[in-house]
Design a protein around this motif. Structure first.
Motif, PDB file in Angstrom:
ATOM      1  N   GLY A   1     -43.413  27.070 -22.871  1.00 50.37           N
ATOM      2  CA  GLY A   1     -43.203  26.461 -24.174  1.00 50.37           C
ATOM      3  C   GLY A   1     -41.975  26.982 -24.884  1.00 50.37           C
ATOM      4  O   GLY A   1     -41.597  26.458 -25.935  1.00 50.37           O
TER       5      GLY A   1
ATOM      6  N   TYR B   1     -43.489  19.811 -21.453  1.00 47.81           N
ATOM      7  CA  TYR B   1     -43.232  19.737 -22.893  1.00 47.81           C
ATOM      8  C   TYR B   1     -42.291  18.586 -23.235  1.00 47.81           C
ATOM      9  O   TYR B   1     -41.579  18.076 -22.367  1.00 47.81           O
ATOM     10  CB  TYR B   1     -42.661  21.069 -23.395  1.00 47.81           C
ATOM     11  CG  TYR B   1     -43.667  22.190 -23.339  1.00 47.81           C
ATOM     12  CD1 TYR B   1     -44.528  22.428 -24.395  1.00 47.81           C
ATOM     13  CD2 TYR B   1     -43.771  22.989 -22.200  1.00 47.81           C
ATOM     14  CE1 TYR B   1     -45.472  23.444 -24.340  1.00 47.81           C
ATOM     15  CE2 TYR B   1     -44.713  24.011 -22.135  1.00 47.81           C
ATOM     16  CZ  TYR B   1     -45.562  24.235 -23.203  1.00 47.81           C
ATOM     17  OH  TYR B   1     -46.496  25.228 -23.142  1.00 47.81           O
TER      18      TYR B   1
ATOM     19  N   HIS C   1     -37.740  23.978 -26.116  1.00 46.21           N
ATOM     20  CA  HIS C   1     -38.874  24.606 -25.427  1.00 46.21           C
ATOM     21  C   HIS C   1     -38.365  25.540 -24.325  1.00 46.21           C
ATOM     22  O   HIS C   1     -37.319  26.168 -24.491  1.00 46.21           O
ATOM     23  CB  HIS C   1     -39.842  23.546 -24.904  1.00 46.21           C
ATOM     24  CG  HIS C   1     -40.410  22.686 -25.996  1.00 46.21           C
ATOM     25  ND1 HIS C   1     -41.386  23.114 -26.852  1.00 46.21           N
ATOM     26  CD2 HIS C   1     -40.102  21.432 -26.390  1.00 46.21           C
ATOM     27  CE1 HIS C   1     -41.685  22.164 -27.725  1.00 46.21           C
ATOM     28  NE2 HIS C   1     -40.909  21.132 -27.478  1.00 46.21           N
TER      29      HIS C   1
END
Length: 536
Positions: free
Chosen positions: A49, A153, A181
């Motif tokens: 992330g 993501y 991300h």
């Protein structure tokens, strides 16, 4: 052997740790070489992330006393013992490393209004410790095609935009090649290390052997398309090749019923295998960290023919969903996947079975209409491979879930959702979770919504890893790899998921990324001192 080279520092792995070590060593005047076994750079970080967690305020506008950071970590780890002196050293080193990399050009920045995971716990903050990287892909030049894509993501959307926009964000900003991300984090280090400084990185070169003399590591052997190359090092070898999630014995090592690795399919235990050649010791480090995922038909790891099992991270905290076991019971706070760890490892000694596996992610049609799921956009029809039924009882019959247990659970959950309060597990109670994994437009709780609209769907879940095993190489403050007796192996360093986390307990979102570049920073400094003759 096709040749012999000599450099100051060899970085094994072209991910976050290897690139960070190379960047630091280069700017200290060293001759550096990065060896990456695959055809892509970015490593596990590119799949992540992209959160970076650093206490102490190196980039924050407000002061963040180290004592407050320690108080927060005391809360995270609970009553378990920890080496507080080593923890304090790490925290100070992370502040120094973060400030240095930011000054060196890595586009680290504070995420506005991003609280600590367990805020408002003692010592926590509402903003300042969580960082991200955002940059234009065009700045990577010839290296742009070799940056590992992040399949999990919404690349192009920053965390700030995610927090202020609806959960159904359509990826504003994708018109340009904006990297966010984990791809943004990895890209920031690629830009500074490989593009702007021109550090040499050999792709498709796997380090297969360490060169040892008189108990010290003096280089390594690389196997590449042109054959084997020996690389001798004046300062050392930094192992940053990740963990062992893709090995056949990973589930047994982590004591889980199954384990499918979500990290890139290059995390095959190279780090431990190499270091053991020099007598390194493996130790048990931080708590296990894994979650649940689902293999959507046709999805592959980028650039490979390896099937991908997608972790369901943000999906689990959205309204109109829950997770149940075969008894039809919930077993944790689904809104934060880390809250499920203990339950997924729980073994029922009386019934001789895993208590919460198998398990299913249940949603109703409101969920399908409102939210994306893996490769499917909001409102898109889902494939017939996902079981569905017009009633909860029919869904139980299709999946083998206990029908009475499931009906009781759904009824109780719907009542909680209507109130906006999950009294059993506290789903949607943490500010970080509400902002990161909920739907801000849904009331009264961004993470709670009833399951009432047929058809109902059930995705049977798999336990998935993130490349973060509990076993790793034993390192000291300077990232030197230690033998089983605690003595350092001169010339050998390790960072990232290759190194056991012993100085911290509990999971903190973004800590693994910060820890990776912090120990790479320390390793590079120590190795460069060896070249100058100021360290053994």
């Amino acid at each position: 052997m096709s040749g012999v080279r000599e450099v100051d520092l060899l970085c094994v792995g072209g991910g976050l740790g290897g690139l960070a070590g190379a960047l630091r060593a280069h700017d200290l005047g060293a001759e550096v070489l990065v060896a990456e076994r695959s055809s892509l750079v970015g490593g596990v970080a590119a799949y992540s992330g992209g959160f970076v967690w650093v206490g102490g305020g190196p980039l924050a506008s407000a002061a963040d006393p180290i004592e407050a950071v320690e108080s927060y970590l005391d809360h995270v780890q609970g009553e378990r013992p920890v080496d507080r002196a080593a923890r304090r050293e790490y925290l100070l080193d992370a502040v120094e490393a973060t400030a240095w990399f930011a000054d060196a050009g890595v586009p680290l920045r504070v995420i506005p209004d991003a609280p600590d995971l367990y805020h408002p716990a003692p010592g926590s903050t509402g903003e300042g410790r969580l960082l991200e990287c955002v940059l234009d892909g065009a700045e990577l030049g010839a290296w742009r095609p070799y940056l590992r894509p992040g399949p999990y993501y919404d690349i192009g959307v920053t965390r700030a935009e995610q927090y202020t926009g609806p959960a159904t964000s359509d990826g504003a900003g994708r018109g340009e090649d904006r990297l966010t991300h984990g791809v943004g984090l990895a890209g920031g280090f690629v830009r500074e290390t490989l593009v702007r400084r021109g550090v040499e990185c050999l792709l498709e070169h796997r380090v297969v052997e360490l060169l040892c003399e008189d108990g010290a590591v003096v280089g390594a052997v690389l196997a590449g398309p042109g054959g084997r190359v020996a690389v001798r090092t004046r300062g050392g070898v930094l192992i940053a090749a990740g963990g062992y999630g893709w090995t056949a014995h990973a589930a047994e090592l982590e004591d889980v019923p199954e384990l499918v690795e979500c990290a890139p399919p290059v995390v095959e235990g190279d780090s431990a295998a190499l270091a053991e050649q020099a007598g390194a010791g493996l130790v048990r480090g931080a708590d296990p960290f894994f979650s649940v995922g689902y293999g959507f038909p046709g999805e592959l790891h980028p650039g490979t023919d390896v099937p991908l099992v997608r972790p369901l991270l943000a999906h689990l905290g959205l309204p109109h969903s829950m997770i149940v076991n075969r008894d039809g019971r919930r077993f944790g706070d689904e809104s934060y996947y880390g809250a499920l760890l203990g339950a997924l490892r729980r073994f029922d000694g009386r019934r001789r079975r895993w208590e919460n596996m198998p398990c299913w992610f249940l949603v109703d049609d409101e969920y399908r209409k409102r939210y994306p799921l893996g490769p499917y956009a909001a409102g898109q029809e889902w494939p017939d491979s996902i079981p569905r039924a017009d009633s909860v009882a029919e869904l139980a019959a299709l999946t083998g879930i206990d029908p009475d247990g499931l009906e009781r659970t759904v009824n109780a959950f719907n009542e909680c959702a209507d109130r906006g309060e999950d009294r059993e597990f506290g789903r949607g109670a943490l500010p970080f979770v509400l902002r990161t994994y909920g739907d801000a437009a849904h009331e009264p709780n961004a993470c709670l919504g009833a399951l009432r609209t047929p058809p109902f769907y059930a995705l049977e879940l798999t336990v998935v890893g993130f490349g973060m095993g509990t076993l790793g190489l034993w390192i000291d403050r300077d990232a030197r790899v230690l033998r089983r007796d605690g003595t350092p192996i001169h010339g050998l360093y390790a960072t990232g998921n290759a190194a056991a986390t012993r100085e911290l307990r509990g999971y903190v979102t973004g800590l693994a990324n910060a820890r990776n570049y912090t120990y790479a920073y320390r390793a590079a400094g120590h190795a460069c001192d060896r070249v100058r003759g100021t360290h053994e």
